[in-house]
Design a protein around this motif. Structure first.
Motif, PDB file in Angstrom:
ATOM      1  N   ASN A  56       0.834  -1.193   0.000  1.00 39.49           N
ATOM      2  CA  ASN A  56       0.000   0.000   0.000  1.00 39.49           C
ATOM      3  C   ASN A  56       0.874   1.251   0.000  1.00 39.49           C
ATOM      4  N   PRO A  57       0.629   2.220  -0.914  1.00 38.02           N
ATOM      5  CA  PRO A  57       1.523   3.381  -1.003  1.00 38.02           C
ATOM      6  C   PRO A  57       1.459   4.304   0.209  1.00 38.02           C
ATOM      7  N   GLN A  58       0.341   4.302   0.954  1.00 36.05           N
ATOM      8  CA  GLN A  58       0.223   5.194   2.108  1.00 36.05           C
ATOM      9  C   GLN A  58       0.631   4.512   3.417  1.00 36.05           C
ATOM     10  N   ALA A  59       0.103   3.310   3.642  1.00 35.49           N
ATOM     11  CA  ALA A  59       0.323   2.664   4.937  1.00 35.49           C
ATOM     12  C   ALA A  59       0.951   1.287   4.802  1.00 35.49           C
ATOM     13  N   GLY A  60       1.644   1.017   3.689  1.00 32.82           N
ATOM     14  CA  GLY A  60       2.234  -0.294   3.463  1.00 32.82           C
ATOM     15  C   GLY A  60       3.509  -0.512   4.247  1.00 32.82           C
ATOM     16  N   LEU A  61       3.784  -1.765   4.527  1.00 32.65           N
ATOM     17  CA  LEU A  61       4.963  -2.122   5.308  1.00 32.65           C
ATOM     18  C   LEU A  61       6.253  -1.773   4.573  1.00 32.65           C
ATOM     19  N   PHE A  62       6.281  -1.994   3.258  1.00 31.63           N
ATOM     20  CA  PHE A  62       7.500  -1.705   2.497  1.00 31.63           C
ATOM     21  C   PHE A  62       7.831  -0.221   2.497  1.00 31.63           C
TER      22      PHE A  62
END
Length: 204
Positions: free
Chosen positions: A136-142
């Motif tokens: 996820n671009p906002q809340a992703g782990l990466f």
């Protein structure tokens, strides 16, 4: 006496064969219904003009001639080759590395083997939803991890520069099956052979 023994052996073999086909029949039926039949139907319909509503009309190789003229087809072939070139070797390498690590005499080996293989048993839908949040671009782990290095959020699944790498990373999720095969092979090596190699001065 020999005839009685051979007769008993043949009966036992036939009985074992019956049980074998009985237990393997669910897999055979599932393979025919869910794999072999769809493959054959797809091959048949590829030579026809079929829109589901109307009856199929045989058109020969026209579909294939149009396919080879389509730029999107050749682009998909290119992307598939790129994905295979990176995904398959890396997955095999990681499977072998983890098999070598788990094959060592370490505490909780059974737990680690189960933990490594368990992701391979999760359905593709669940895995897709999981990685949808990971990338996820906002809340992703990466992106959260990259933020510690001052890197701006990346649209992993929407940017064509990174979508391929995201799919390759997702393919590592199923390396537990390969690890299990490598581990079975490693444990199948006789200890006497390993001891003899060690005495001969063989290294890792």
């Amino acid at each position: 006496m020999k005839g009685a023994v051979s007769l008993g052996t043949s009966r036992g073999s036939r009985r074992e064969s019956k049980y074998f086909y009985l237990f393997v029949s669910p897999w055979i039926i599932g393979f025919i219904v869910f794999a072999l039949f769809p493959i054959g139907a797809s091959l048949f319909y590829s030579f026809t003009d079929y829109d589901i509503i109307h009856a199929p009309v045989f058109v020969g190789l026209n579909n294939y001639s149009e396919l080879f003229k389509d730029e999107q087809f050749w682009n998909s072939v290119k992307v598939t080759l790129q994905y295979t070139f990176f995904s398959v070797p890396l997955t095999l390498l990681l499977s072998l590395v983890f098999a070598l690590l788990i094959n060592q005499k370490v505490p909780f080996r059974g737990f680690f083997r189960t933990a490594m293989y368990f992701p391979s048993m999760i359905s593709g839908v669940s895995m897709s939803l999981l990685f949808f949040w990971v990338f996820n671009p906002q809340a992703g782990l990466f992106n959260y991890g990259l933020s510690f290095f001052g890197i701006e959020p990346i649209h992993w699944l929407l940017d064509q520069r990174y979508a391929m790498w995201a799919l390759i990373i997702m393919s590592f999720w199923g390396m537990g099956a390969g690890m299990l095969i490598f581990l079975a092979g490693l444990q199948g090596v006789p200890t006497s052979l390993l001891e003899a190699a060690r005495l001969d001065g063989a290294g890792r």
